[in-house]
Write a protein that holds these residues in place. Structure first.
Motif, PDB file in Angstrom:
ATOM      1  N   UNK A 193       0.818  -1.219   0.000  1.00 18.62           N
ATOM      2  CA  UNK A 193       0.000   0.000   0.000  1.00 18.62           C
ATOM      3  C   UNK A 193       0.857   1.276   0.000  1.00 18.62           C
ATOM      4  N   UNK A 194       2.149   1.062   0.112  1.00 24.91           N
ATOM      5  CA  UNK A 194       3.082   2.169   0.075  1.00 24.91           C
ATOM      6  C   UNK A 194       4.493   1.637   0.065  1.00 24.91           C
ATOM      7  N   UNK A 195       5.453   2.512  -0.132  1.00 28.88           N
ATOM      8  CA  UNK A 195       6.842   2.066  -0.106  1.00 28.88           C
ATOM      9  C   UNK A 195       7.771   3.209   0.244  1.00 28.88           C
ATOM     10  N   UNK A 196       8.968   2.828   0.716  1.00 22.77           N
ATOM     11  CA  UNK A 196      10.013   3.785   1.079  1.00 22.77           C
ATOM     12  C   UNK A 196      11.139   3.634   0.063  1.00 22.77           C
ATOM     13  N   UNK A 197      11.419   4.697  -0.671  1.00 27.09           N
ATOM     14  CA  UNK A 197      12.426   4.627  -1.737  1.00 27.09           C
ATOM     15  C   UNK A 197      13.048   5.994  -1.948  1.00 27.09           C
ATOM     16  N   UNK A 198      14.149   5.990  -2.665  1.00 27.88           N
ATOM     17  CA  UNK A 198      14.786   7.252  -3.060  1.00 27.88           C
ATOM     18  C   UNK A 198      14.330   7.616  -4.461  1.00 27.88           C
ATOM     19  N   UNK A 199      14.485   8.884  -4.810  1.00 24.75           N
ATOM     20  CA  UNK A 199      14.194   9.323  -6.174  1.00 24.75           C
ATOM     21  C   UNK A 199      15.217   8.695  -7.123  1.00 24.75           C
ATOM     22  N   UNK A 200      14.837   8.400  -8.362  1.00 23.85           N
ATOM     23  CA  UNK A 200      13.574   8.768  -9.021  1.00 23.85           C
ATOM     24  C   UNK A 200      12.523   7.663  -8.995  1.00 23.85           C
ATOM     25  N   UNK A 201      12.675   6.669  -8.135  1.00 25.15           N
ATOM     26  CA  UNK A 201      11.808   5.490  -8.177  1.00 25.15           C
ATOM     27  C   UNK A 201      10.323   5.811  -8.022  1.00 25.15           C
ATOM     28  N   UNK A 202       9.999   6.829  -7.242  1.00 28.08           N
ATOM     29  CA  UNK A 202       8.598   7.131  -6.980  1.00 28.08           C
ATOM     30  C   UNK A 202       8.022   8.221  -7.891  1.00 28.08           C
ATOM     31  N   UNK A 203       8.865   8.854  -8.685  1.00 30.01           N
ATOM     32  CA  UNK A 203       8.449  10.028  -9.434  1.00 30.01           C
ATOM     33  C   UNK A 203       7.304   9.799 -10.405  1.00 30.01           C
ATOM     34  N   UNK A 204       7.380   8.743 -11.202  1.00 29.77           N
ATOM     35  CA  UNK A 204       6.374   8.515 -12.243  1.00 29.77           C
ATOM     36  C   UNK A 204       4.996   8.283 -11.635  1.00 29.77           C
ATOM     37  N   UNK A 205       4.929   7.528 -10.530  1.00 30.08           N
ATOM     38  CA  UNK A 205       3.619   7.244  -9.927  1.00 30.08           C
ATOM     39  C   UNK A 205       3.011   8.475  -9.256  1.00 30.08           C
ATOM     40  N   UNK A 206       3.862   9.303  -8.682  1.00 29.63           N
ATOM     41  CA  UNK A 206       3.356  10.537  -8.082  1.00 29.63           C
ATOM     42  C   UNK A 206       2.833  11.469  -9.167  1.00 29.63           C
ATOM     43  N   UNK A 207       3.561  11.585 -10.269  1.00 31.45           N
ATOM     44  CA  UNK A 207       3.118  12.465 -11.358  1.00 31.45           C
ATOM     45  C   UNK A 207       1.842  11.958 -12.016  1.00 31.45           C
ATOM     46  N   UNK A 208       1.691  10.635 -12.100  1.00 30.56           N
ATOM     47  CA  UNK A 208       0.492  10.075 -12.731  1.00 30.56           C
ATOM     48  C   UNK A 208      -0.728  10.167 -11.825  1.00 30.56           C
ATOM     49  N   UNK A 209      -0.500  10.448 -10.541  1.00 28.66           N
ATOM     50  CA  UNK A 209      -1.615  10.571  -9.600  1.00 28.66           C
ATOM     51  C   UNK A 209      -1.988   9.275  -8.919  1.00 28.66           C
TER      52      UNK A 209
END
Length: 333
Positions: A193-209
């Motif tokens: 339901x969530x994850x802890x990561x460094x950039x850029x791993x989370x960038x695409x999902x945050x931008x897509x909403x």
């Protein structure tokens, strides 16, 4: 006798000067000093040193870097201690571990101030919690109770920091472990339901909403006791740093210039990011710069900073004792 033409004389003079200066330029290119630098990964957290190369800062300061990506911090530290490389990008915990084993590793320059880990949640999960992403930290930590979160490993600083911070608010998330590159797919499939990561791993999902940044380590949202003051720095063996003072000084100058560029040349940094991470979109690059430029513009470490990171390493269990480790000896003068 031919008529005298001033413009012809100027062209001839420029040609002669360019021919005279050509050997000088070649000599300068040939006199760049090789320097080998080991990296624990290609992550963005330690990426500013490679950005400096893309932006020509090493060459400007007379250096020709050779970067070697190793398999994690422990292997990177071994390469430095063995003399296989001149310098390495390492965290403060690796330096402390080296010192606990009698190895005189020193920090030349801080390259990432604070914590590089970001916790993101599935958008639907975040909405269902009834807590806003910009709510007080205590509320966001409490909302993690019972959620399944991915982290790199059971012994990772990333796991310790968020698990401990949540426990401080009476919350008990369930952690599972996987590589950071696998985390977005796991979130998309509903495995976590969530994850802890460094950039850029989370960038695409945050931008897509589909995901939302819940707690940002780079923006110093975690309590200080659960966040290192430096995630990674440029380090050398003291014997190498003292024995090669010109290289040491030039490396420090490169880092200083890179730090200044975060504020003075943001467009150039974003352009360099695009060359370093060509798969990222323009939107991801801007998001990445917005997240990481602050930590990349790192302050010089003080003895107090180093001591705080030693105590962080002790709390994480990386070190069992600080006996015999002097924070003052960990910084290059």
């Amino acid at each position: 006798m031919r008529d005298f033409k001033p413009e012809m004389s100027i062209r001839i003079l420029c040609t002669v000067l360019s021919l005279l200066l050509l050997p000088v330029a070649n000599v300068r290119a040939q006199t760049l000093t090789d320097v080998s630098i080991a990296l624990p990964s290609t992550s963005v957290v330690g990426g500013s040193i490679r950005l400096a190369d893309v932006m020509g800062m090493f060459e400007k300061h007379g250096l020709k870097p050779k970067f070697t990506v190793m398999d994690g911090g422990a292997v990177t530290l071994s390469a430095l201690v063995s003399g296989s490389v001149d310098a390495a990008m390492l965290g403060g915990t690796e330096n402390a571990v080296a010192r606990s084993r009698g190895q005189d590793v020193v920090i030349l320059a801080n390259t990432y101030g604070g914590f590089g880990a970001t916790l993101v949640l599935d958008r639907a999960v975040a909405d269902a919690s009834g807590v806003a992403p910009d709510a007080p930290l205590q509320q966001r930590l409490k909302a993690l109770s019972g959620l399944t979160l991915a982290a790199p490993s059971p012994t990772s600083d990333y796991t310790f920091a968020f698990k401990s911070a949540a426990a401080g608010q009476g919350a008990a998330p369930n952690f599972v472990f996987m590589s950071q590159s696998a985390m977005p797919a796991a979130l998309q499939s509903g495995a976590v339901q969530g994850y802890v990561a460094s950039a850029p791993n989370w960038g695409a999902q945050v931008l897509s909403g589909t995901a939302v940044v819940w707690i940002s380590g780079p923006k110093r949202e975690l309590p200080p006791e659960f966040s290192p003051r430096s995630s990674i720095s440029l380090q050398m063996m003291r014997a190498t740093a003292d024995g090669k003072p010109e290289i040491t000084g030039s490396l420090i100058a490169v880092v200083d210039e890179m730090i200044a560029a975060m504020t003075n040349r943001p467009d150039d940094v974003i352009a360099a990011l695009g060359k370093l991470y060509p798969a990222l979109s323009a939107e991801e690059l801007k998001l990445l710069f917005g997240s990481e430029s602050g930590p990349w513009a790192a302050n010089r470490l003080t003895v107090e900073d180093v001591q705080a990171d030693l105590e962080f390493a002790l709390r994480t269990g990386v070190l069992s004792s600080l006996e015999g480790i002097d924070a003052r000896q960990m910084l290059h003068p």
